[in-house]
Design a protein around this motif. Structure first.
Motif, mmCIF file in Angstrom:
data_model
loop_
_atom_site.group_PDB
_atom_site.id
_atom_site.type_symbol
_atom_site.label_atom_id
_atom_site.label_comp_id
_atom_site.label_asym_id
_atom_site.label_seq_id
_atom_site.Cartn_x
_atom_site.Cartn_y
_atom_site.Cartn_z
ATOM 1 N N LEU A 103 0.827 -1.199 0.000
ATOM 2 C CA LEU A 103 0.000 0.000 0.000
ATOM 3 C C LEU A 103 0.868 1.258 0.000
ATOM 4 O O LEU A 103 1.839 1.353 0.751
ATOM 5 C CB LEU A 103 -0.878 -0.004 1.262
ATOM 6 N N SER A 104 0.540 2.218 -0.865
ATOM 7 C CA SER A 104 1.336 3.457 -0.968
ATOM 8 C C SER A 104 0.411 4.666 -0.907
ATOM 9 O O SER A 104 -0.806 4.545 -0.838
ATOM 10 C CB SER A 104 2.150 3.463 -2.257
ATOM 11 N N GLY A 105 1.034 5.849 -0.946
ATOM 12 C CA GLY A 105 0.269 7.093 -0.875
ATOM 13 C C GLY A 105 0.522 7.813 0.427
ATOM 14 O O GLY A 105 1.364 7.412 1.230
ATOM 15 N N SER A 106 -0.220 8.896 0.645
ATOM 16 C CA SER A 106 -0.080 9.649 1.894
ATOM 17 C C SER A 106 -0.703 8.862 3.042
ATOM 18 O O SER A 106 -1.426 7.882 2.819
ATOM 19 C CB SER A 106 -0.779 11.003 1.761
ATOM 20 N N ASN A 107 -0.450 9.300 4.261
ATOM 21 C CA ASN A 107 -1.042 8.626 5.420
ATOM 22 C C ASN A 107 -2.566 8.628 5.325
ATOM 23 O O ASN A 107 -3.215 7.610 5.605
ATOM 24 C CB ASN A 107 -0.598 9.311 6.718
ATOM 25 N N GLU B 96 -4.422 8.800 2.630
ATOM 26 C CA GLU B 96 -4.863 7.888 1.554
ATOM 27 C C GLU B 96 -4.782 6.437 1.997
ATOM 28 O O GLU B 96 -5.684 5.641 1.710
ATOM 29 C CB GLU B 96 -4.002 8.118 0.303
ATOM 30 N N LYS B 97 -3.727 6.094 2.724
ATOM 31 C CA LYS B 97 -3.596 4.724 3.229
ATOM 32 C C LYS B 97 -4.732 4.397 4.191
ATOM 33 O O LYS B 97 -5.315 3.307 4.156
ATOM 34 C CB LYS B 97 -2.244 4.547 3.934
ATOM 35 N N GLU C 61 -7.730 5.732 4.322
ATOM 36 C CA GLU C 61 -9.003 5.600 3.601
ATOM 37 C C GLU C 61 -9.115 4.234 2.934
ATOM 38 O O GLU C 61 -10.178 3.608 2.940
ATOM 39 C CB GLU C 61 -9.140 6.721 2.553
ATOM 40 N N THR C 62 -8.003 3.771 2.344
ATOM 41 C CA THR C 62 -8.000 2.439 1.716
ATOM 42 C C THR C 62 -8.247 1.355 2.765
ATOM 43 O O THR C 62 -9.021 0.421 2.539
ATOM 44 C CB THR C 62 -6.661 2.181 1.002
ATOM 45 N N GLU D 273 5.267 8.247 9.169
ATOM 46 C CA GLU D 273 4.667 7.469 8.077
ATOM 47 C C GLU D 273 3.930 6.247 8.606
ATOM 48 O O GLU D 273 4.450 5.506 9.450
ATOM 49 C CB GLU D 273 5.765 7.011 7.109
ATOM 50 N N ASP E 239 3.130 2.683 8.094
ATOM 51 C CA ASP E 239 3.834 1.637 7.341
ATOM 52 C C ASP E 239 3.265 0.281 7.731
ATOM 53 O O ASP E 239 3.510 -0.229 8.821
ATOM 54 C CB ASP E 239 5.327 1.706 7.662
#
Length: 457
Positions: free
Chosen positions: A242-246, A248-249, A251-252, A287, A289
């Motif tokens: 999983l990538s993106g901003s905190n 965005e993570k 929300e996913t 981050e 992670d």
């Protein structure tokens, strides 16, 4: 010729320079702990084996240094037991104590023993050595220091926020750029639940924790070797990567973990920590992670790990939330959260980046040369004033040749030498020599004191 003495494998001597650097690290960390309201405790180097055994798993128990009982420790043993050569059984008979393996278990014992005296929430820190009968190798020692800070008796996530602030404050003080990585064991448990492998949570977390070290392919191979079906491993891939901003993570994760109450609780906790931290003056990156799992299985909530950005080295700090620190000692329900700074790895990072301040590693700043009894008597009052002004200074104790005293100053990297012979004494002055440039000037005692004060700033 007598054999040269040695020290046990996995232990180290530290030179004066190394100790100056280590004390700078400990003092910097200690000062941050104090600023956040943490109080220092110390526990004994040795604990009863009954306190230590069974707390670290079978492998951990094997790494405990056991201390032989004093006196006739064979008296309670039969010949049959002695001849059995069963090391573990024999050790249990004549070893009642052991060196501490970490600072966490002794801390739990301390809380239970002193519960009537402690004000909760209890914010404590410890900076002490620990011992492990591990195989020595580069970067791994049998004796090493841990710098731990924990808050027990509070479920508030503000404690986690403060730990992030403390991590940021420590590494900002050191001048080291770091990445503060955050995850939550509840998120990991939710992931295991969603892919249908809830009972394999430990195997999954141990495997994905190695992603940085062994790569995705080897992580997947390890998962398969633990009996996790390929279908579940496939479901795990987009989550691990999983990538993106905190934001965005998160929300996913809300979408992926919608069917897991535990997982959603972990997302909620992480969102609170990250959003609160985002509103503070944090100078290092923070981050989320998902590959961060941390090997110790007693973490139950937020978990932290810190990586240096400018040096290739492992984790230099880590920690997390645990729900039942004291349960093993008969006091259940005491939640806590804590972090540990890796002093030895921080030492290596600061060495590689050459980040030690001059005043942290420099020793004596001024040496008074000793030409004899009268000259020493002339120097001593001024030496006392220099020291009273906060300048590190000393006088050579013996009346020796000038060359020997200058060699001493060079060997100790002393930058200034004050010389008072017959001429200087008659004029009420000193010859002050700069050992770095070779320049020297005649100065009065007051001028000498003023120059040393200026140098000390």
């Amino acid at each position: 010729m007598a054999a040269k003495p040695s020290i046990p494998k996995g232990t180290r001597d530290f030179s004066p320079l190394e100790m100056a650097k280590r004390n700078y690290i400990f003092n910097t960390i200690r000062e941050v702990f104090h600023h956040f309201g943490f109080q220092q405790i110390e526990t004994p180097a040795m604990e009863n084996l009954s306190t230590l055994m069974g707390k670290y798993g079978d492998e951990g128990d094997k790494l405990l240094f056991k201390i032989q009982n004093s006196g006739d420790y064979f008296s309670g043993l039969t010949d049959e037991e002695l001849l059995s050569r069963n090391a573990a059984k024999l050790a249990s008979k004549f070893c009642e104590k052991g060196l501490r393996y970490d600072l966490t278990v002794p801390f739990a014992r301390y809380v239970v023993m002193h519960r009537e005296e402690i004000t909760f929430p209890f914010k404590r820190y410890q900076i002490q050595p620990v011992w492990r009968a591990d195989r020595p190798q580069k970067g791994r020692y049998r004796e090493f220091y841990q710098c731990d800070a924990d808050v027990v008796g509070s479920d508030s996530l503000l404690n986690e926020v403060e730990l992030v602030q403390m991590i940021d404050a420590v590494f900002t003080a050191f001048g080291v750029r770091v990445s503060i990585k955050i995850n939550n064991r509840k998120i990991l448990a939710g992931i295991a639940e969603i892919i249908g492998e809830a009972d394999k949570i430990v195997d999954i977390t141990v495997a994905i924790d190695k992603l940085d070290k062994i790569g995705l392919e080897n992580v997947n191979a390890e998962l398969a070797s633990k009996g996790i079906p390929q279908e579940a491993i496939d479901k795990l891939q987009p989550i691990i990567l999983l990538s993106g901003s905190n934001a965005e993570k998160l929300e996913t994760l809300k979408e992926v973990l919608a069917g897991s109450e535990t997982g959603m609780k972990g997302v909620e906790e992480s969102e609170f920590i990250l959003s609160t931290v985002a509103g503070l003056d944090i100078r290092n990156e923070v981050e989320l992670d998902l590959t961060l799992a941390r090997g110790l299985n007693y973490y139950t909530g937020a978990i932290f790990e810190v990586k240096a950005l400018d040096v290739q080295i492992g984790s230099i700090s880590g920690g997390g939330r645990y729900d039942n620190l004291t349960g093993v000692f008969g006091m259940p329900g005491v939640s806590g959260v804590g972090i540990s700074f890796g002093a030895d790895r921080i030492f290596d990072v600061l060495n590689q980046l050459d980040l030690y301040p001059k005043d942290a590693v420099n020793g004596t700043r001024l040496l008074f040369v000793n030409f004899g009894q009268a000259e020493a008597a002339y120097c001593l009052p001024v030496l006392a004033k220099v020291r009273a002004a906060g300048v590190r200074a000393e006088i050579y104790p013996d009346s020796a040749k000038m060359k020997k005293q200058m060699s001493y100053a060079n060997a100790k990297n002393i930058p200034f030498v004050a010389i008072a012979g017959e001429t200087e004494m008659n004029e009420g002055k000193f010859t002050l020599k700069n050992m770095l440039t070779g320049e020297q000037h005649a100065v009065t005692a007051d001028e000498l004191l003023a120059m040393m004060k200026e140098d000390a700033r």
